[in-house]
Design a protein around this motif. Structure first.
Motif, PDB file in Angstrom:
ATOM      1  N   ARG A   1       0.877   3.052  10.190  1.00 19.21           N
ATOM      2  CA  ARG A   1       1.870   2.438  11.079  1.00 19.21           C
ATOM      3  C   ARG A   1       1.213   1.929  12.362  1.00 19.21           C
ATOM      4  O   ARG A   1       1.600   0.883  12.888  1.00 19.21           O
ATOM      5  CB  ARG A   1       2.975   3.443  11.409  1.00 19.21           C
ATOM      6  CG  ARG A   1       3.784   3.900  10.205  1.00 19.21           C
ATOM      7  CD  ARG A   1       5.052   4.631  10.625  1.00 19.21           C
ATOM      8  NE  ARG A   1       4.774   5.760  11.495  1.00 19.21           N
ATOM      9  CZ  ARG A   1       4.509   6.988  11.068  1.00 19.21           C
ATOM     10  NH1 ARG A   1       4.463   7.241   9.769  1.00 19.21           N
ATOM     11  NH2 ARG A   1       4.284   7.962  11.923  1.00 19.21           N
ATOM     12  N   ARG A   2       0.222   2.627  12.848  1.00 22.01           N
ATOM     13  CA  ARG A   2      -0.445   2.251  14.095  1.00 22.01           C
ATOM     14  C   ARG A   2      -1.200   0.927  13.956  1.00 22.01           C
ATOM     15  O   ARG A   2      -1.142   0.075  14.841  1.00 22.01           O
ATOM     16  CB  ARG A   2      -1.405   3.360  14.519  1.00 22.01           C
ATOM     17  CG  ARG A   2      -2.176   3.077  15.815  1.00 22.01           C
ATOM     18  CD  ARG A   2      -3.190   4.178  16.101  1.00 22.01           C
ATOM     19  NE  ARG A   2      -3.926   3.941  17.322  1.00 22.01           N
ATOM     20  CZ  ARG A   2      -3.621   4.467  18.519  1.00 22.01           C
ATOM     21  NH1 ARG A   2      -2.574   5.269  18.630  1.00 22.01           N
ATOM     22  NH2 ARG A   2      -4.350   4.202  19.593  1.00 22.01           N
ATOM     23  N   TYR A   3      -1.899   0.751  12.842  1.00 25.21           N
ATOM     24  CA  TYR A   3      -2.806  -0.385  12.709  1.00 25.21           C
ATOM     25  C   TYR A   3      -2.226  -1.564  11.936  1.00 25.21           C
ATOM     26  O   TYR A   3      -2.796  -2.656  11.981  1.00 25.21           O
ATOM     27  CB  TYR A   3      -4.112   0.073  12.057  1.00 25.21           C
ATOM     28  CG  TYR A   3      -4.935   0.932  12.977  1.00 25.21           C
ATOM     29  CD1 TYR A   3      -5.558   0.392  14.100  1.00 25.21           C
ATOM     30  CD2 TYR A   3      -5.092   2.291  12.742  1.00 25.21           C
ATOM     31  CE1 TYR A   3      -6.304   1.178  14.962  1.00 25.21           C
ATOM     32  CE2 TYR A   3      -5.840   3.090  13.589  1.00 25.21           C
ATOM     33  CZ  TYR A   3      -6.442   2.532  14.698  1.00 25.21           C
ATOM     34  OH  TYR A   3      -7.183   3.310  15.554  1.00 25.21           O
ATOM     35  N   GLY A   4      -1.138  -1.374  11.220  1.00 19.71           N
ATOM     36  CA  GLY A   4      -0.539  -2.498  10.505  1.00 19.71           C
ATOM     37  C   GLY A   4      -1.532  -3.172   9.574  1.00 19.71           C
ATOM     38  O   GLY A   4      -2.213  -2.515   8.783  1.00 19.71           O
ATOM     39  N   GLY A   5      -1.666  -4.487   9.674  1.00 20.00           N
ATOM     40  CA  GLY A   5      -2.541  -5.240   8.795  1.00 20.00           C
ATOM     41  C   GLY A   5      -4.020  -4.941   8.965  1.00 20.00           C
ATOM     42  O   GLY A   5      -4.822  -5.324   8.112  1.00 20.00           O
ATOM     43  N   TYR A   6      -4.389  -4.283  10.063  1.00 20.97           N
ATOM     44  CA  TYR A   6      -5.784  -3.904  10.281  1.00 20.97           C
ATOM     45  C   TYR A   6      -6.132  -2.546   9.661  1.00 20.97           C
ATOM     46  O   TYR A   6      -7.294  -2.139   9.708  1.00 20.97           O
ATOM     47  CB  TYR A   6      -6.094  -3.837  11.788  1.00 20.97           C
ATOM     48  CG  TYR A   6      -6.019  -5.176  12.492  1.00 20.97           C
ATOM     49  CD1 TYR A   6      -7.029  -6.118  12.334  1.00 20.97           C
ATOM     50  CD2 TYR A   6      -4.940  -5.479  13.309  1.00 20.97           C
ATOM     51  CE1 TYR A   6      -6.966  -7.339  12.987  1.00 20.97           C
ATOM     52  CE2 TYR A   6      -4.865  -6.706  13.964  1.00 20.97           C
ATOM     53  CZ  TYR A   6      -5.883  -7.631  13.800  1.00 20.97           C
ATOM     54  OH  TYR A   6      -5.817  -8.839  14.446  1.00 20.97           O
ATOM     55  N   TRP A   7      -5.147  -1.856   9.101  1.00 15.91           N
ATOM     56  CA  TRP A   7      -5.396  -0.524   8.557  1.00 15.91           C
ATOM     57  C   TRP A   7      -6.456  -0.609   7.455  1.00 15.91           C
ATOM     58  O   TRP A   7      -6.277  -1.291   6.443  1.00 15.91           O
ATOM     59  CB  TRP A   7      -4.102   0.067   8.016  1.00 15.91           C
ATOM     60  CG  TRP A   7      -4.185   1.511   7.622  1.00 15.91           C
ATOM     61  CD1 TRP A   7      -4.707   2.534   8.357  1.00 15.91           C
ATOM     62  CD2 TRP A   7      -3.687   2.091   6.409  1.00 15.91           C
ATOM     63  NE1 TRP A   7      -4.581   3.734   7.682  1.00 15.91           N
ATOM     64  CE2 TRP A   7      -3.954   3.483   6.474  1.00 15.91           C
ATOM     65  CE3 TRP A   7      -3.045   1.585   5.282  1.00 15.91           C
ATOM     66  CZ2 TRP A   7      -3.599   4.368   5.457  1.00 15.91           C
ATOM     67  CZ3 TRP A   7      -2.684   2.458   4.261  1.00 15.91           C
ATOM     68  CH2 TRP A   7      -2.959   3.834   4.356  1.00 15.91           C
ATOM     69  N   ALA A   8      -7.565   0.079   7.640  1.00 11.69           N
ATOM     70  CA  ALA A   8      -8.704  -0.052   6.735  1.00 11.69           C
ATOM     71  C   ALA A   8      -8.386   0.402   5.323  1.00 11.69           C
ATOM     72  O   ALA A   8      -9.017  -0.064   4.363  1.00 11.69           O
ATOM     73  CB  ALA A   8      -9.897   0.740   7.292  1.00 11.69           C
ATOM     74  N   ALA A   9      -7.433   1.316   5.158  1.00 13.07           N
ATOM     75  CA  ALA A   9      -7.123   1.837   3.826  1.00 13.07           C
ATOM     76  C   ALA A   9      -6.311   0.868   2.968  1.00 13.07           C
ATOM     77  O   ALA A   9      -6.098   1.136   1.783  1.00 13.07           O
ATOM     78  CB  ALA A   9      -6.403   3.179   3.927  1.00 13.07           C
ATOM     79  N   TYR A  10      -5.870  -0.259   3.527  1.00 10.81           N
ATOM     80  CA  TYR A  10      -5.319  -1.298   2.661  1.00 10.81           C
ATOM     81  C   TYR A  10      -6.434  -1.912   1.811  1.00 10.81           C
ATOM     82  O   TYR A  10      -6.213  -2.271   0.658  1.00 10.81           O
ATOM     83  CB  TYR A  10      -4.601  -2.376   3.470  1.00 10.81           C
ATOM     84  CG  TYR A  10      -3.234  -1.958   3.940  1.00 10.81           C
ATOM     85  CD1 TYR A  10      -2.308  -1.426   3.056  1.00 10.81           C
ATOM     86  CD2 TYR A  10      -2.849  -2.097   5.279  1.00 10.81           C
ATOM     87  CE1 TYR A  10      -1.043  -1.041   3.478  1.00 10.81           C
ATOM     88  CE2 TYR A  10      -1.589  -1.717   5.707  1.00 10.81           C
ATOM     89  CZ  TYR A  10      -0.694  -1.183   4.814  1.00 10.81           C
ATOM     90  OH  TYR A  10       0.562  -0.794   5.233  1.00 10.81           O
ATOM     91  N   ASP A  11      -7.611  -2.051   2.388  1.00 12.80           N
ATOM     92  CA  ASP A  11      -8.855  -2.405   1.687  1.00 12.80           C
ATOM     93  C   ASP A  11      -8.647  -3.436   0.582  1.00 12.80           C
ATOM     94  O   ASP A  11      -9.106  -3.271  -0.553  1.00 12.80           O
ATOM     95  CB  ASP A  11      -9.502  -1.145   1.111  1.00 12.80           C
ATOM     96  CG  ASP A  11     -10.969  -1.362   0.734  1.00 12.80           C
ATOM     97  OD1 ASP A  11     -11.595  -2.282   1.308  1.00 12.80           O
ATOM     98  OD2 ASP A  11     -11.471  -0.642  -0.141  1.00 12.80           O
ATOM     99  N   VAL A  12      -7.970  -4.528   0.917  1.00  9.26           N
ATOM    100  CA  VAL A  12      -7.747  -5.598  -0.058  1.00  9.26           C
ATOM    101  C   VAL A  12      -9.063  -6.323  -0.347  1.00  9.26           C
ATOM    102  O   VAL A  12      -9.930  -6.410   0.526  1.00  9.26           O
ATOM    103  CB  VAL A  12      -6.692  -6.599   0.459  1.00  9.26           C
ATOM    104  CG1 VAL A  12      -5.340  -5.951   0.591  1.00  9.26           C
ATOM    105  CG2 VAL A  12      -7.127  -7.197   1.815  1.00  9.26           C
ATOM    106  N   PRO A  13      -9.260  -6.857  -1.552  1.00 10.12           N
ATOM    107  CA  PRO A  13      -8.382  -6.759  -2.719  1.00 10.12           C
ATOM    108  C   PRO A  13      -8.704  -5.580  -3.630  1.00 10.12           C
ATOM    109  O   PRO A  13      -8.149  -5.469  -4.706  1.00 10.12           O
ATOM    110  CB  PRO A  13      -8.684  -8.069  -3.441  1.00 10.12           C
ATOM    111  CG  PRO A  13     -10.165  -8.252  -3.220  1.00 10.12           C
ATOM    112  CD  PRO A  13     -10.407  -7.764  -1.803  1.00 10.12           C
ATOM    113  N   ARG A  14      -9.609  -4.695  -3.181  1.00  9.86           N
ATOM    114  CA  ARG A  14     -10.029  -3.575  -4.033  1.00  9.86           C
ATOM    115  C   ARG A  14      -8.893  -2.587  -4.256  1.00  9.86           C
ATOM    116  O   ARG A  14      -8.761  -2.009  -5.341  1.00  9.86           O
ATOM    117  CB  ARG A  14     -11.252  -2.883  -3.410  1.00  9.86           C
ATOM    118  CG  ARG A  14     -12.518  -3.740  -3.465  1.00  9.86           C
ATOM    119  CD  ARG A  14     -13.551  -3.305  -2.449  1.00  9.86           C
ATOM    120  NE  ARG A  14     -13.064  -3.536  -1.102  1.00  9.86           N
ATOM    121  CZ  ARG A  14     -13.158  -4.701  -0.455  1.00  9.86           C
ATOM    122  NH1 ARG A  14     -13.762  -5.727  -1.043  1.00  9.86           N
ATOM    123  NH2 ARG A  14     -12.664  -4.851   0.766  1.00  9.86           N
TER     124      ARG A  14
END
Length: 299
Positions: free
Chosen positions: A206-219
């Motif tokens: 919630r804090r980082y939104g689109g910068y959240w590293a665990a979204y780790d797209v596209p992997r």
């Protein structure tokens, strides 16, 4: 390049999908990818990722630590320090949940083989499966481990394993529902399935939104919460027996997120954010950056 276009939610099957945000691949390509969510069940996933046969190049970077074991930079140094602690913690968790030691274990998505080696040295019968040729070669050289390719899953007999572990692997697997069916086939009747995954409902997400590293797209294709992964498991004949927070992950993820966001002192800012995330998870474990889920087969 062929893309994975999802027209119906893989969790509930409905086609009411909405755009959530756009995220960048900071590790390899610099490309942007869309995150979509199901309006009916809330399950979130990456839209337009390369298909399995073509995504390999997005892992071919020295910064992708689970395949290269790099120690470059302060963030990766923290990762290695925390991993040493977590290997022992994971081993104790597995032995506690399995209720006995020396049983048959499958580590799916074994990376460079650290966990498989840890359990083997504790006397377990370990089979390990890993897609990356480079990671399998590292495990063979470092630990003398024979990590098998994904095709080996088809060769195991039903109920071959008392414990199956996926440490930050489920979010990578394109064939999500098929994987769960395979896990149920391979797990013994009284066995335990242990899945660790990033938590999209965490404080740091919630804090980082689109910068959240665990979204780790596209992997990372699938972005779970405790509620969505529990529903997915139930659909395939599993019941969630327990869940545990992984609060240390917040420090590594927050430092990477600060780096992606730009600005000064990402290491210190990430440590501060990780500390806040730690306290948030103490108050409610479902706010943890990552979660460990314990599943058993439904009777």
């Amino acid at each position: 390049m062929e893309r994975l276009i999802i027209s119906a939610c893989p969790l509930c099957g409905n086609a009411h999908l909405k755009h959530v945000m756009t995220c960048m691949d900071y590790s390899a390509s610099g490309e942007q990818f869309e995150l979509c969510s199901c309006e009916d069940c809330g399950f979130t996933f990456t839209q337009g990722a390369p298909v399995e046969a073509e995504i390999g190049r997005y892992y071919e970077t020295p910064d992708y630590i689970s395949h290269t074991d790099t120690r470059k930079g302060a963030v990766n140094a923290v990762y290695h320090y925390v991993r040493s602690y977590m290997l022992g913690r994971k081993a104790r968790l597995v032995m506690r949940e399995a209720h006995h030691s020396g049983v048959r274990l499958l580590d799916l998505g074994a990376g460079t083989g650290y966990f498989a080696d840890t359990m083997r040295r504790r006397g377990w019968q370990v089979e390990a499966v890993e897609k990356s040729d480079k990671a399998r070669a590292f495990a063979a050289e470092r630990f003398g481990l024979e990590l098998k390719p994904e095709s080996a899953l088809r060769e195991y007999a039903p109920e071959s394993f008392d414990v199956i572990t996926l440490w930050h692997v489920m979010e990578h697997l394109e064939h999500l529902n098929e994987t769960w069916d395979t896990l149920r086939r391979l797990l013994a009747e009284k066995g335990v399935l242990i899945v660790a995954a990033p938590n999209r409902s965490s404080y740091d997400a919630r804090r980082y939104g689109g910068y959240w590293a665990a979204y780790d797209v596209p992997r990372h294709l699938w972005h779970f919460t405790p509620a969505t992964i529990q529903r997915l498991a139930s659909r395939h004949g599993f019941v969630m027996a327990e869940r545990y927070p992984m609060p240390f992950d917040a420090f590594y993820v927050s430092m990477l997120s600060e780096k992606y966001r730009g600005g000064s002192l990402p290491f210190l800012k990430g440590m501060y954010a990780g500390t806040l995330a730690w306290f948030s998870a103490l108050g409610k474990k479902d706010h943890s950056s990552s979660m460990i889920y314990i599943f058993r087969r439904k009777r």
